[in-house]
Write an enzyme that holds these catalytic residues in place. Sequence first.
Site, short mmCIF file in Angstrom:
data_model
loop_
_atom_site.label_atom_id
_atom_site.label_comp_id
_atom_site.label_asym_id
_atom_site.label_seq_id
_atom_site.Cartn_x
_atom_site.Cartn_y
_atom_site.Cartn_z
N GLY A 8 0.79 -1.22 0.00
CA GLY A 8 0.00 0.00 0.00
C GLY A 8 0.82 1.27 0.00
O GLY A 8 0.47 2.25 -0.67
N THR A 9 1.91 1.29 0.75
CA THR A 9 2.73 2.51 0.82
C THR A 9 3.31 2.85 -0.54
O THR A 9 3.27 4.00 -0.98
CB THR A 9 3.84 2.34 1.87
OG1 THR A 9 3.25 2.23 3.17
CG2 THR A 9 4.78 3.54 1.85
N ASN B 11 -8.36 3.14 8.32
CA ASN B 11 -7.72 1.98 8.96
C ASN B 11 -7.99 1.89 10.46
O ASN B 11 -7.89 0.82 11.04
CB ASN B 11 -6.21 2.01 8.70
CG ASN B 11 -5.59 3.35 9.03
OD1 ASN B 11 -5.99 4.38 8.48
ND2 ASN B 11 -4.59 3.36 9.88
N GLN C 34 -7.68 -0.69 3.14
CA GLN C 34 -8.51 -1.30 4.17
C GLN C 34 -9.90 -1.69 3.67
O GLN C 34 -10.69 -2.25 4.42
CB GLN C 34 -8.64 -0.36 5.37
CG GLN C 34 -7.35 -0.15 6.14
CD GLN C 34 -6.89 -1.40 6.87
OE1 GLN C 34 -7.63 -2.39 6.99
NE2 GLN C 34 -5.67 -1.38 7.38
N SER D 288 -3.32 -3.46 -0.78
CA SER D 288 -2.17 -4.14 -0.18
C SER D 288 -2.55 -5.59 0.11
O SER D 288 -3.61 -5.86 0.68
CB SER D 288 -1.75 -3.45 1.11
OG SER D 288 -0.65 -4.09 1.71
N HIS E 37 -1.31 -7.89 2.28
CA HIS E 37 -1.35 -8.44 3.63
C HIS E 37 -2.52 -7.93 4.45
O HIS E 37 -2.72 -8.38 5.58
CB HIS E 37 -0.02 -8.19 4.36
CG HIS E 37 0.19 -6.82 4.88
ND1 HIS E 37 0.12 -6.52 6.22
CD2 HIS E 37 0.48 -5.66 4.25
CE1 HIS E 37 0.36 -5.23 6.39
NE2 HIS E 37 0.59 -4.69 5.22
N THR F 260 12.13 -6.85 -11.05
CA THR F 260 11.60 -8.21 -11.25
C THR F 260 10.41 -8.46 -10.34
O THR F 260 10.45 -8.16 -9.14
CB THR F 260 12.70 -9.25 -10.95
OG1 THR F 260 13.79 -9.03 -11.84
CG2 THR F 260 12.17 -10.66 -11.12
N CYS G 1 1.75 1.09 12.15
CA CYS G 1 2.92 1.88 11.82
C CYS G 1 3.10 3.04 12.80
O CYS G 1 4.14 3.70 12.81
CB CYS G 1 2.83 2.42 10.40
SG CYS G 1 1.38 3.42 10.09
#
Length: 389
Positions: A71-72, A147, A175, A195, A197, A233, A322
């Site tokens: 996401g970042t 979030n 989210q 994202s 995860h 890659t 975070c």
Amino acid sequence: MQRVYLDNNATTPLLPEVFEAMRPFYLERFGNASSIHQQGQQARAAVEQARENVAALLGCRAAEIVFTSGGTEGDNLAVFGIAAPGDHVITSTIEHHAVLNACHQLEKMGCEVTYIPVNREGLVEPQAVADAIGPRTRLISLMMANNETGVLQPVAEIGKIAQERGILFHTDAVQAAGKVRINVNAIGCQLLSISGHKMHAPQGVGALYVRRGTLLKPLFYGGRHERSRRAGTENLAGIVGLGKAAEIAREWLASSGDADMASMRDRLEHTILERVERARVNSGAVARTPNTTNIIFDCIEGEAMVIALDLKGVSVSTGAACSSGAIEPSHVLTAMGLSPEEARASIRFSLGKQTTKEEIDLVAARVPEVVARLRELSPVWNKAATFRG
């Protein structure tokens, strides 16, 4: 002791099906997707199948999906890929730091940034966005789901405003993806980041939707990967995992899994509020993601409650992972008008697809015990109790 994990907005566990889909690409099918030999072509086919799955989740063309590290990176690619010195950018005060700190950097580069406030429920008013638009406005970046509170923003209304004014619109859907239905055409955005995860895929992979015809400056310079929009890659196994998680999420939403999850979330909320005095839900009156509740427990220090619940086998958080350990109270909750004390007394419970009703009942039983014990030790609570008596 049975442990219960209710911090899925921080990260989610891999679903077994996702892990099994990824396994061959660590061992047997490990090729570089840019190679022309058999292993390379197997890798390329797997990447493109994952791209199709992610596109189906978002309602877009496969060619409009750019795989990222999460996401970042997706947020940064959207912001820095569009804005240039002299441009005006609109965002909100409750964005993830991936957007907020990117916008702070834009200001240092010579951009003007407007930070739209939110109301008491944590909602951005579309009219406030419209009023902030000026002749140099190039980009609007507003999250789809918060979030910390789970609040769903009126992104379709904001997308319509942006479209009418000829302005590019990016939404951080990290989210929201896998929890609520997403259609980029209904939203009207040119850019949307997700994202892996946060939706039961592995850490270290994500995707950015880039509408066809949107010119995007790359963050990285190297090979021509991802149609020259993201050099490097491809993370083969991670991308396969994201594709499988997207496929599972589509099936889950189609079978009303979101409604079942919301029911469990509501059960947790109602039980806690019934058993704990002076507790209330942040943003409980507006639409939220089905997995998130954020509850204030008066006269409780949130970090102490997280630790106490952890000792009882329950994993929760005070907010964004975070920002864990930060001295300042949540920027999201204070932007909503909560006092620093209220913000520090707020706990986020976030469910995942692996969460069961039995786990919800277990947490609902342990939370009142922990709150009672912490309040016994709280001079503020005891002083208030004396006053009430």
